[in-house]
Structure formats: structure tokens, C-alpha cells
Design a protein around this motif. Structure first.
Motif, PDB file in Angstrom:
ATOM      1  N   THR A   2       0.813  -1.220   0.000  1.00 40.89           N
ATOM      2  CA  THR A   2       0.000   0.000   0.000  1.00 40.89           C
ATOM      3  C   THR A   2       0.845   1.268   0.000  1.00 40.89           C
ATOM      4  OG1 THR A   2      -0.215  -0.214   2.397  1.00 40.89           O
ATOM      5  CG2 THR A   2      -2.051  -1.041   1.060  1.00 40.89           C
ATOM      6  N   PHE A   3       2.158   1.138   0.135  1.00 40.51           N
ATOM      7  CA  PHE A   3       3.064   2.289   0.087  1.00 40.51           C
ATOM      8  C   PHE A   3       2.909   3.054  -1.231  1.00 40.51           C
ATOM      9  CE2 PHE A   3       7.247   4.213  -0.810  1.00 40.51           C
ATOM     10  CZ  PHE A   3       7.440   4.954   0.344  1.00 40.51           C
ATOM     11  N   THR A  48      -7.936   2.168 -11.374  1.00 39.56           N
ATOM     12  CA  THR A  48      -9.011   2.715 -10.532  1.00 39.56           C
ATOM     13  C   THR A  48     -10.209   3.083 -11.385  1.00 39.56           C
ATOM     14  OG1 THR A  48      -8.173   4.968 -10.720  1.00 39.56           O
ATOM     15  CG2 THR A  48      -7.390   3.669  -8.845  1.00 39.56           C
ATOM     16  N   THR A  49     -11.357   3.070 -10.753  1.00 36.60           N
ATOM     17  CA  THR A  49     -12.595   3.474 -11.410  1.00 36.60           C
ATOM     18  C   THR A  49     -13.286   4.531 -10.576  1.00 36.60           C
ATOM     19  OG1 THR A  49     -12.890   1.268 -12.368  1.00 36.60           O
ATOM     20  CG2 THR A  49     -14.832   2.687 -12.296  1.00 36.60           C
ATOM     21  N   ILE A  64     -15.050   6.726 -15.196  1.00 42.74           N
ATOM     22  CA  ILE A  64     -13.741   7.115 -15.707  1.00 42.74           C
ATOM     23  C   ILE A  64     -12.719   6.177 -15.075  1.00 42.74           C
ATOM     24  CG2 ILE A  64     -12.000   8.928 -15.900  1.00 42.74           C
ATOM     25  CD1 ILE A  64     -14.271  10.981 -15.706  1.00 42.74           C
ATOM     26  N   GLN A  65     -12.055   5.404 -15.919  1.00 41.02           N
ATOM     27  CA  GLN A  65     -11.055   4.463 -15.434  1.00 41.02           C
ATOM     28  C   GLN A  65      -9.664   5.008 -15.728  1.00 41.02           C
ATOM     29  OE1 GLN A  65     -12.537   0.989 -17.582  1.00 41.02           O
ATOM     30  NE2 GLN A  65     -13.392   0.210 -15.671  1.00 41.02           N
ATOM     31  N   ARG A  66      -8.789   4.875 -14.716  1.00 40.57           N
ATOM     32  CA  ARG A  66      -7.407   5.348 -14.833  1.00 40.57           C
ATOM     33  C   ARG A  66      -6.454   4.198 -14.541  1.00 40.57           C
ATOM     34  NH1 ARG A  66     -10.337   9.707 -13.006  1.00 40.57           N
ATOM     35  NH2 ARG A  66      -9.809  11.722 -13.949  1.00 40.57           N
ATOM     36  N   GLY A 104     -13.618   1.605  -6.907  1.00 44.68           N
ATOM     37  CA  GLY A 104     -12.677   0.558  -6.532  1.00 44.68           C
ATOM     38  C   GLY A 104     -11.383   0.638  -7.315  1.00 44.68           C
ATOM     39  N   SER A 105     -10.448  -0.196  -6.893  1.00 36.81           N
ATOM     40  CA  SER A 105      -9.168  -0.280  -7.585  1.00 36.81           C
ATOM     41  C   SER A 105      -8.663  -1.707  -7.543  1.00 36.81           C
ATOM     42  CB  SER A 105      -8.141   0.679  -6.973  1.00 36.81           C
ATOM     43  OG  SER A 105      -7.880   0.351  -5.638  1.00 36.81           O
TER      44      SER A 105
END
Length: 152
Positions: free
Chosen positions: A64-65, A145-146, A126-128, A89-90
Motif C-alpha cells: 500500500t506504500f 481505478t474506477t 472514468i477508469q485510470r 474501486g481499484s
């Protein structure tokens, strides 16, 4: 009645455009402080001597860093016309451990934009995709991510 699309030509053109790259220097103290902040006492994140006995051969950063690393500035601005936003979510893919002294280059791109009808009306997704690459050119992780937005 059919909902007219809120996806503009500018939004469509933004898909696949990668941000600037921002290089983050990973420091031992930052890894230790991050592990303490999330309450993770695993010695591979905060005890060099104990970490040397692990399969990693030394300290590494918790998965998670990556959330603490900065990405480069976006080259295109995409924002939803809707005022309500949700985290959709991701998902993560991890390839290599990150160690003190690493230089992690982070860039983000919009990978997809689409709409769906929902209980609350039209929803914009929007997804990244964010890529983390070390100083050797090796991708160490990818985050997808969404973001979901709608008009309340």
C-alpha cells in the motif's frame, strides 16, 4: 426517453494520453513511517536486520506504500459534468518489491470512459491506470481505478 451522452469529444481524445512522469525517491525512513502509520509491524518493513533474513534480503515497502507516491501532472483535463462522485474501486498488480533507495517513476492515464444507466440515473465511469516503474525501467506495480459520477 434516451439519455444523451455526457462524454465529449475532448473526453474521448483524452483516453490513452499519459501524464507527465513524476520520480519519487523512496527513503528508508518513509517506509518505516508508512508501516507505522498503517499499524503494520512486519519486520520486513521496519527492521533492516530482520528483513535481511527474509526472502527479500532486506527492507521493502508495504504494497500500500504506492498510495503515498505522487504521479505526474495530467496533460489533459477530464472532469465529470456530474456533482456526485463515488470510488468504484481499484485493482493492483505487483511485480517487484520496492526498496529503500529506489527511484519510482509514476505516470497515470485515462484508460476508459463510458456510461451506464443506474438507479440514480445516468452514471459516468472514468477508469485510470497508474504505472510505477523503478530506476532500472522495470514496472514494479500497476494500479487501475474506477471513478463513478452521477447527478443526484
Amino acid at each position: 426517453m434516451t439519455q444523451e451522452s455526457v462524454i465529449t469529444d475532448e473526453m474521448r481524445a483524452a483516453v490513452g494520453v499519459e501524464s507527465e512522469v513524476y520520480v519519487n525517491d523512496v527513503e528508508k525512513g518513509s517506509i518505516i513511517k508508512f508501516a507505522q502509520a498503517i499499524g503494520d509491524t512486519n519486520p520486513i518493513y521496519n527492521d533492516e536486520e530482520a528483513a535481511r533474513q527474509s526472502r527479500y534480503g532486506g527492507m521493502v515497502a508495504p504494497p500500500t506504500f504506492f498510495r503515498s507516491l505522487r504521479s505526474g501532472e495530467m496533460k489533459v483535463d477530464v472532469s465529470s459534468p456530474y456533482s456526485a462522485n463515488l470510488d468504484g474501486g481499484s485493482e493492483w498488480e505487483y511485480y517487484e518489491p520496492v526498496r529503500p533507495g529506489d527511484r519510482i517513476a509514476v505516470s497515470t492515464m485515462i484508460s476508459n470512459i463510458f456510461e451506464r444507466p443506474g438507479r440514480l440515473g445516468n452514471m459516468l465511469f472514468i477508469q485510470r491506470e497508474t504505472k510505477y516503474v523503478n530506476q532500472f525501467g522495470t514496472t514494479v506495480a500497476i494500479q487501475r481505478t474506477t471513478g463513478i459520477s452521477y447527478q443526484p
